[in-house]
Scaffold this motif. Structure first.
Motif, short mmCIF file in Angstrom:
data_model
loop_
_atom_site.label_atom_id
_atom_site.label_comp_id
_atom_site.label_asym_id
_atom_site.label_seq_id
_atom_site.Cartn_x
_atom_site.Cartn_y
_atom_site.Cartn_z
N ALA A 146 2.04 1.58 -3.58
CA ALA A 146 1.03 2.01 -4.31
C ALA A 146 0.68 3.56 -4.13
O ALA A 146 0.33 4.19 -5.26
CB ALA A 146 -0.15 1.37 -3.96
N GLN A 147 0.88 3.90 -2.90
CA GLN A 147 0.30 5.28 -2.55
C GLN A 147 1.54 6.29 -2.56
O GLN A 147 1.09 7.28 -2.49
CB GLN A 147 -0.40 5.17 -1.26
N GLY A 148 2.53 5.73 -2.71
CA GLY A 148 3.73 6.75 -2.89
C GLY A 148 4.01 7.11 -1.58
O GLY A 148 4.40 8.65 -1.47
N TRP A 149 3.78 6.59 -0.40
CA TRP A 149 3.99 7.32 0.98
C TRP A 149 5.59 7.71 1.21
O TRP A 149 6.46 7.02 0.73
CB TRP A 149 3.66 6.46 2.00
N SER B 290 10.09 1.26 -3.38
CA SER B 290 9.79 2.03 -4.36
C SER B 290 11.19 2.50 -5.05
O SER B 290 11.06 2.54 -6.30
CB SER B 290 9.24 3.25 -3.95
N TYR C 266 5.38 -0.30 6.53
CA TYR C 266 5.48 0.97 5.98
C TYR C 266 6.62 1.58 5.67
O TYR C 266 7.06 2.14 4.92
CB TYR C 266 4.55 1.89 7.07
N LEU D 245 0.85 -1.15 -0.13
CA LEU D 245 0.02 -0.04 -0.03
C LEU D 245 0.77 1.46 -0.07
O LEU D 245 0.55 2.41 -0.68
CB LEU D 245 -0.93 0.13 1.36
N SER D 246 1.97 1.23 0.92
CA SER D 246 2.81 2.12 0.70
C SER D 246 3.42 2.65 -0.66
O SER D 246 3.75 3.66 -1.08
CB SER D 246 4.04 2.20 1.87
N GLY E 68 8.23 0.34 2.73
CA GLY E 68 7.48 0.74 1.25
C GLY E 68 8.30 1.60 0.44
O GLY E 68 8.72 1.33 -0.76
#
Length: 231
Positions: free
Chosen positions: A55-58, A106, A99, A52-53, A102
């Motif tokens: 995908a959302q670019g956190w 990336s 988290y 999720l991190s 992530g």
């Protein structure tokens, strides 16, 4: 909810630990079953948060926040290990570590051959963990004597890693990654043998010990395998 810890006794002989009581064998089986069930759930949860991190670019939380969050949640797990809140703290810690992973994923995926690097690191981590666990479960070898060495080694690696980050020395960072990978292998042996031989009877702490070792092994391999594409 049943108690998260139980007592057991064992007899040591020739570097092996022999269970001479039926209640000890039952206790070990219960801890192993609960540990690997919880470990599977936390790994899936952590992977989901990491995905999720990505995908959302956190954004990355930063070194100080990462260390503060991990050590703070680790402290909470130890304080709450004997209650149901220990499970909440466990998922809180593993989710937070997912988290922090992530942004690393990336960055790796953005490199040439990044996807292959992630798959390779994941595959080697999985195979290594299964092989080491199977070895200990089969031989019941006692690796408790390695504890002091591994603890000191991780402290040294942490200090060297901080030095590499603050002084921006990539070569030192890679050396630390190799060091952590080797120490993580030793810690998986150590943590698994403690469960098998009755040294750890709390499955929350057993889960966290194995999870952190697997997490460190994966991130170290990710850094080592990805060094060729990181200019």
């Amino acid at each position: 909810m049943s108690d998260l810890s139980s007592s057991s006794t064992a007899t040591h002989a020739g570097g092996l630990v022999l269970a001479d009581r039926p209640d000890h064998a039952a206790s070990v089986k219960r801890v192993l079953r609960n540990t690997y069930a919880l470990l599977s759930m936390t790994l899936l949860f952590s992977a989901g948060v990491a995905g999720l991190s990505v995908a959302q670019g956190w954004p990355a939380p930063g070194l100080l926040l990462s260390l503060g969050g991990m050590f703070g949640l680790l402290f909470a797990v130890h304080k709450l290990k004997d209650s149901g809140w220990g499970l909440v703290a466990t998922f809180g810690l593993t989710g937070f570590m997912g988290y922090t992973l992530g942004p690393v994923l990336s960055h790796t995926l953005a490199l040439p051959g990044g996807a292959q690097t992630v798959v390779m690191a994941l595959g080697v981590t999985g195979i290594t963990t299964l092989a080491l666990s199977a070895y200990v479960l089969t031989t019941r070898r006692d690796f408790s004597a390695m504890g002091g060495f591994l603890f000191v080694g991780m402290i040294v690696a942490l200090l060297l890693g901080l030095a590499a980050a603050f002084m921006n020395i990539p070569a030192l960072g890679l050396a630390v990654s190799g060091m952590v990978a080797l120490l993580s292998v030793g810690l998986i042996l150590f943590e698994t043998s403690r469960i098998v031989n009755g040294g750890e009877t709390n499955y929350v702490l057993a889960t966290i010990g194995l999870y952190v070792s697997i997490f460190n092994l994966f991130t170290s391999l990710l850094a080592l395998f990805g060094m060729g594409g990181d200019d």
